[in-house]
Design a protein around this motif. Sequence first.
Motif, PDB file in Angstrom:
ATOM      1  N   MET A   8       7.517   2.127 -11.418  1.00  0.00           N
ATOM      2  CA  MET A   8       6.557   0.977 -11.108  1.00  0.00           C
ATOM      3  C   MET A   8       7.772  -0.445 -11.839  1.00  0.00           C
ATOM      4  SD  MET A   8       4.461  -0.869  -9.612  1.00  0.00           S
ATOM      5  CE  MET A   8       2.669   0.002  -9.967  1.00  0.00           C
ATOM      6  N   CYS A   9       8.310  -1.324 -10.639  1.00  0.00           N
ATOM      7  CA  CYS A   9       8.626  -2.700 -11.804  1.00  0.00           C
ATOM      8  C   CYS A   9       8.268  -3.841 -10.475  1.00  0.00           C
ATOM      9  CB  CYS A   9      10.027  -2.188 -10.519  1.00  0.00           C
ATOM     10  SG  CYS A   9      10.477  -2.805  -9.931  1.00  0.00           S
ATOM     11  N   VAL A  10       8.606  -4.972 -11.371  1.00  0.00           N
ATOM     12  CA  VAL A  10       7.844  -6.192 -10.238  1.00  0.00           C
ATOM     13  C   VAL A  10       8.906  -7.481  -9.796  1.00  0.00           C
ATOM     14  CG1 VAL A  10       5.867  -7.960 -10.649  1.00  0.00           C
ATOM     15  CG2 VAL A  10       5.215  -5.739 -11.767  1.00  0.00           C
ATOM     16  N   GLU A  54      -3.919 -10.962 -10.060  1.00  0.00           N
ATOM     17  CA  GLU A  54      -4.958 -11.285 -10.321  1.00  0.00           C
ATOM     18  C   GLU A  54      -5.696 -11.519  -7.933  1.00  0.00           C
ATOM     19  OE1 GLU A  54      -6.715 -15.487 -11.115  1.00  0.00           O
ATOM     20  OE2 GLU A  54      -5.459 -15.270 -11.543  1.00  0.00           O
ATOM     21  N   GLY A  55      -4.247 -12.201  -7.338  1.00  0.00           N
ATOM     22  CA  GLY A  55      -5.044 -11.460  -5.622  1.00  0.00           C
ATOM     23  C   GLY A  55      -5.374 -10.807  -5.238  1.00  0.00           C
ATOM     24  N   SER A  56      -4.035  -9.799  -5.202  1.00  0.00           N
ATOM     25  CA  SER A  56      -4.514  -8.387  -4.512  1.00  0.00           C
ATOM     26  C   SER A  56      -5.648  -7.190  -5.308  1.00  0.00           C
ATOM     27  CB  SER A  56      -3.431  -8.021  -4.358  1.00  0.00           C
ATOM     28  OG  SER A  56      -2.490  -7.383  -4.818  1.00  0.00           O
ATOM     29  N   LYS A  57      -5.642  -7.800  -6.639  1.00  0.00           N
ATOM     30  CA  LYS A  57      -5.993  -6.353  -7.344  1.00  0.00           C
ATOM     31  C   LYS A  57      -5.207  -5.465  -7.517  1.00  0.00           C
ATOM     32  CE  LYS A  57      -9.276  -9.921  -7.385  1.00  0.00           C
ATOM     33  NZ  LYS A  57      -9.391 -10.507  -6.553  1.00  0.00           N
ATOM     34  N   MET A  58      -3.844  -4.898  -7.724  1.00  0.00           N
ATOM     35  CA  MET A  58      -3.395  -4.079  -7.526  1.00  0.00           C
ATOM     36  C   MET A  58      -3.035  -3.951  -8.827  1.00  0.00           C
ATOM     37  SD  MET A  58      -0.004  -2.979  -5.331  1.00  0.00           S
ATOM     38  CE  MET A  58       1.039  -4.492  -6.948  1.00  0.00           C
ATOM     39  N   ILE A  59      -2.975  -2.522  -9.098  1.00  0.00           N
ATOM     40  CA  ILE A  59      -2.918  -2.283 -11.131  1.00  0.00           C
ATOM     41  C   ILE A  59      -1.288  -1.708 -10.506  1.00  0.00           C
ATOM     42  CG2 ILE A  59      -3.427  -0.417 -12.585  1.00  0.00           C
ATOM     43  CD1 ILE A  59      -6.276   0.078 -11.345  1.00  0.00           C
ATOM     44  N   ILE A  60      -1.245  -2.971 -12.175  1.00  0.00           N
ATOM     45  CA  ILE A  60       0.232  -2.984 -11.877  1.00  0.00           C
ATOM     46  C   ILE A  60       0.744  -1.569 -13.391  1.00  0.00           C
ATOM     47  CG2 ILE A  60       0.756  -4.342 -10.470  1.00  0.00           C
ATOM     48  CD1 ILE A  60       1.401  -6.404 -12.795  1.00  0.00           C
ATOM     49  N   GLY A  61      -0.289  -1.620 -14.464  1.00  0.00           N
ATOM     50  CA  GLY A  61       0.549  -1.461 -15.662  1.00  0.00           C
ATOM     51  C   GLY A  61      -0.894  -0.318 -16.018  1.00  0.00           C
ATOM     52  N   HIS A  62      -1.136   0.859 -16.534  1.00  0.00           N
ATOM     53  CA  HIS A  62      -2.104   1.475 -16.669  1.00  0.00           C
ATOM     54  C   HIS A  62      -1.337   2.725 -17.161  1.00  0.00           C
ATOM     55  CE1 HIS A  62      -6.004   4.390 -15.537  1.00  0.00           C
ATOM     56  NE2 HIS A  62      -6.794   2.606 -15.503  1.00  0.00           N
ATOM     57  N   ASP A  64      -3.004   5.655 -16.434  1.00  0.00           N
ATOM     58  CA  ASP A  64      -3.028   7.071 -16.146  1.00  0.00           C
ATOM     59  C   ASP A  64      -1.836   6.522 -14.866  1.00  0.00           C
ATOM     60  OD1 ASP A  64      -3.441   9.195 -14.393  1.00  0.00           O
ATOM     61  OD2 ASP A  64      -5.791   8.840 -14.295  1.00  0.00           O
ATOM     62  N   ALA A  65      -0.572   7.649 -14.110  1.00  0.00           N
ATOM     63  CA  ALA A  65      -0.097   6.640 -13.558  1.00  0.00           C
ATOM     64  C   ALA A  65      -0.805   6.497 -12.106  1.00  0.00           C
ATOM     65  CB  ALA A  65       1.695   7.954 -13.004  1.00  0.00           C
ATOM     66  N   THR A  66      -1.344   7.884 -12.263  1.00  0.00           N
ATOM     67  CA  THR A  66      -2.189   7.859 -10.295  1.00  0.00           C
ATOM     68  C   THR A  66      -3.250   6.548 -10.259  1.00  0.00           C
ATOM     69  OG1 THR A  66      -4.530   8.681 -11.389  1.00  0.00           O
ATOM     70  CG2 THR A  66      -2.521  10.549 -10.796  1.00  0.00           C
ATOM     71  N   TYR A  67      -3.213   5.612 -11.283  1.00  0.00           N
ATOM     72  CA  TYR A  67      -4.168   3.983 -10.652  1.00  0.00           C
ATOM     73  C   TYR A  67      -3.353   2.986 -10.506  1.00  0.00           C
ATOM     74  CZ  TYR A  67      -8.375   5.788 -12.599  1.00  0.00           C
ATOM     75  OH  TYR A  67      -9.820   6.192 -12.891  1.00  0.00           O
ATOM     76  N   LEU A  68      -1.627   3.543 -10.516  1.00  0.00           N
ATOM     77  CA  LEU A  68      -0.758   3.222 -10.299  1.00  0.00           C
ATOM     78  C   LEU A  68      -0.321   2.449  -9.279  1.00  0.00           C
ATOM     79  CD1 LEU A  68       1.744   3.421 -13.074  1.00  0.00           C
ATOM     80  CD2 LEU A  68       0.494   1.896 -13.132  1.00  0.00           C
ATOM     81  N   ALA A  69      -0.779   1.103  -9.024  1.00  0.00           N
ATOM     82  CA  ALA A  69      -0.024   0.272  -7.019  1.00  0.00           C
ATOM     83  C   ALA A  69      -1.289   0.576  -6.790  1.00  0.00           C
ATOM     84  CB  ALA A  69       0.878   0.954  -6.548  1.00  0.00           C
ATOM     85  N   GLN A  70      -2.840   0.893  -7.129  1.00  0.00           N
ATOM     86  CA  GLN A  70      -3.636   1.097  -6.404  1.00  0.00           C
ATOM     87  C   GLN A  70      -4.984  -0.257  -6.144  1.00  0.00           C
ATOM     88  OE1 GLN A  70      -4.839   4.102  -4.887  1.00  0.00           O
ATOM     89  NE2 GLN A  70      -3.101   4.832  -5.169  1.00  0.00           N
ATOM     90  N   THR A  71      -5.936  -0.157  -5.942  1.00  0.00           N
ATOM     91  CA  THR A  71      -6.979  -1.712  -6.313  1.00  0.00           C
ATOM     92  C   THR A  71      -7.768  -1.319  -6.977  1.00  0.00           C
ATOM     93  OG1 THR A  71      -7.740  -1.898  -3.848  1.00  0.00           O
ATOM     94  CG2 THR A  71      -5.334  -3.125  -3.823  1.00  0.00           C
ATOM     95  N   LEU A  72      -7.895  -2.496  -7.514  1.00  0.00           N
ATOM     96  CA  LEU A  72      -9.798  -1.784  -7.789  1.00  0.00           C
ATOM     97  C   LEU A  72     -10.857  -1.769  -7.521  1.00  0.00           C
ATOM     98  CD1 LEU A  72      -9.553  -5.308 -10.310  1.00  0.00           C
ATOM     99  CD2 LEU A  72      -8.503  -2.330 -11.176  1.00  0.00           C
TER     100      LEU A  72
END
Length: 193
Positions: A8-10, A54-62, A64-72
Amino acid sequence: YDSMTGDMCVSASVRVDYPEAVRVLASDVYINHVVEVVGEIASKGEIGAFLVTEGSKMIIGHPDATYLAQTLDGEGFDSLYANISVAISEGREGIIALDGDAGRYYVTLNRVENTEWVLVTYITEREMLSDLHWMECYILIVTVVATIIILIGVISITGKVVKPVERVTGVIAQIAEGDFSQDLEVSGNDEIA
């Protein structure tokens, strides 16, 4: 996700002020280290941490890798995540109490300066108050033991005071009836006699 590494990178980018042409300076920021740090915070089941935009509510660090790139507010998440999403949308910061599937949580929302990231940490109310419950039990036990010790002392003192007063009262009663032959037995430091 980086197409070569799968990590994952930003992308951090900024437009360069150059009047002759449009130029952009960009860099990919890998957040593996952030995920590791968040994972260390979230080492217990009732304590957690993650990083979200903050804007898209996308998880970028978690952790549990299954949560990465998911929205809240995605499917299958604990209702705590949806409540965190609402709190971020409302601009809330600091420590707040929110409900989740496992009950009440204390959540801390910290906005990361110069980014649109929010570091979210949380702990269940049960976990947070567990040490206080042990302290309450300890105080209760100490109070009961102290009360018993005080009662034993009072009973002991009462016995030392009541018996001499009882003897003196008996002698005085006999003298009051006219029997002046009574003699008080004084033992030790019997100040009452």
